[in-house]
Write a protein that holds these residues in place. Structure first.
Motif, short mmCIF file in Angstrom:
data_model
loop_
_atom_site.label_atom_id
_atom_site.label_comp_id
_atom_site.label_asym_id
_atom_site.label_seq_id
_atom_site.Cartn_x
_atom_site.Cartn_y
_atom_site.Cartn_z
N SER A 149 -2.38 2.69 -3.23
CA SER A 149 -3.69 2.16 -3.62
C SER A 149 -3.93 0.83 -2.91
CB SER A 149 -3.75 1.94 -5.14
OG SER A 149 -4.89 1.18 -5.51
N ALA A 150 -5.02 0.77 -2.14
CA ALA A 150 -5.35 -0.46 -1.43
C ALA A 150 -5.78 -1.55 -2.40
CB ALA A 150 -6.45 -0.19 -0.41
N ALA A 184 -2.79 -2.89 -4.06
CA ALA A 184 -2.03 -3.67 -3.09
C ALA A 184 -2.62 -5.07 -2.94
CB ALA A 184 -1.99 -2.96 -1.74
N TYR A 222 0.83 -1.20 0.00
CA TYR A 222 0.00 0.00 0.00
C TYR A 222 0.87 1.26 0.00
CZ TYR A 222 -3.16 3.69 1.40
OH TYR A 222 -3.86 4.88 1.46
N ILE A 233 -3.27 -2.61 8.24
CA ILE A 233 -2.71 -1.52 7.47
C ILE A 233 -1.71 -0.70 8.23
CG2 ILE A 233 -4.75 -0.09 8.02
CD1 ILE A 233 -2.51 0.10 4.90
#
Length: 299
Positions: A24-25, A28, A19, A95
């Motif tokens: 960008s999740a 990722a 990430y 995260i």
């Protein structure tokens, strides 16, 4: 343990690296899927450290994506901002790994000034604390090259690297005052919260309305915010709107929904109880992951 169990043990770390590399999740997550396929297909006798091996795969996949994304970024309509992610306590294990300030939108935007290789070395060494010898092996470079890349990256980031100030509670208190003033169109209260040199960036990606250029200065940002609020009231959207405060990328953010649809996210960078920057993500493609996170946390 099976291969998938070993891989999933390090998944929070791997996602956190991907990430920060990509901003960008969703990208990722795609990288982790590709990494798992490569991990599963590798010769087990060649894997000395599953964690280091998986990290190397993820980092190299991210480098490939970053290099191909450069051309697309140049054609992006309006300011580009990273894809926001929820960083509340519920989501934190997936995260917020290591230093919280390294996940702020300001920091991720700043990383865009680095080359892909500089970005990889900086994150792996400074944020995730890998040794240069490990990084060199992961990237297929020499230890001296790794050190040189880190030196260049740190020099570029030194002056502008953002720092979180205050506490989570103090920043949220400012966000709550901002939310009340914004919802009621109280220009005086908004003005008192904005720093004189406040900056505002809006990312619509050409898919929804958004400011096509950064706004700088209290008056310009204030006029824009008041204009948005008045337009919503005039159009009757305010009746169906809801405004909540969430922890997004380790900073307080106003989450605006209209008729239950996630419309915008205003991420506030706060220093000394003053709002120094506002980053507004409106591109619906970039809000999809955050919307899923919010719905999970509400269920």
């Amino acid at each position: 343990m099976t291969d998938i169990e070993v891989f999933n043990t390090d998944r929070p770390l791997l996602f956190s690296i991907a990430y920060r590399m990509l901003g960008s999740a969703s990208d990722a997550e795609d990288v982790l899927q590709d990494a798992w396929l490569r991990y599963r297909g590798a010769d087990e006798t060649a894997i000395r450290s599953p964690k280091a091996f998986a990290t190397a795969i993820v980092t190299r996949l991210c480098l490939d994506r970053l290099k191909s994304a450069r051309a697309a970024r140049e054609k992006y309509v309006g300011p580009w901002l990273p894809e926001p992610v929820l960083t509340s306590e519920v989501e934190r294990p997936d995260i917020v790994f290591q230093r919280a300030e390294s996940i702020t939108l300001a920091f991720l935007v700043l990383l865009e000034t680095l080359s892909p290789e500089e970005r990889a070395v900086f994150l792996l060494k400074e944020i995730f604390e890998y040794a240069h010898s490990e990084i060199a092996e992961m990237l297929g470079i020499t230890i001296d090259n790794s050190r040189q890349l880190l030196h260049r990256a740190k020099a570029r980031l030194a002056e502008e690297r953002p720092r979180l100030s205050g506490t989570v509670e103090s920043r949220r208190a400012v966000a709550e005052r901002f939310a009340r003033a914004f919802a009621t169109g109280d220009g005086s209260a908004l003005s008192a919260l904005l720093a004189s040199g406040v900056g505002m960036w809006s990312d619509g990606g050409g898919k929804v309305s958004a400011a096509r250029r950064p706004l700088v200065g209290r008056d310009e940002v204030l006029n824009f915010l008041i204009g948005v609020q008045r337009t919503a009231v005039t159009a009757g959207l305010a009746r169906d709107a809801s405004l909540t405060i969430e922890d997004v990328n380790s900073e307080p953010a106003l989450v605006l929904r209209v008729a239950q649809r996630l419309e915008s996210v205003f991420v506030l960078s706060i220093e000394d109880d003053t709002i120094r920057a506002i980053r507004v993500v409106r591109n619906p493609d970039k809000l999809a992951h955050l919307d899923q996170q919010l719905r999970r946390s509400d269920s």
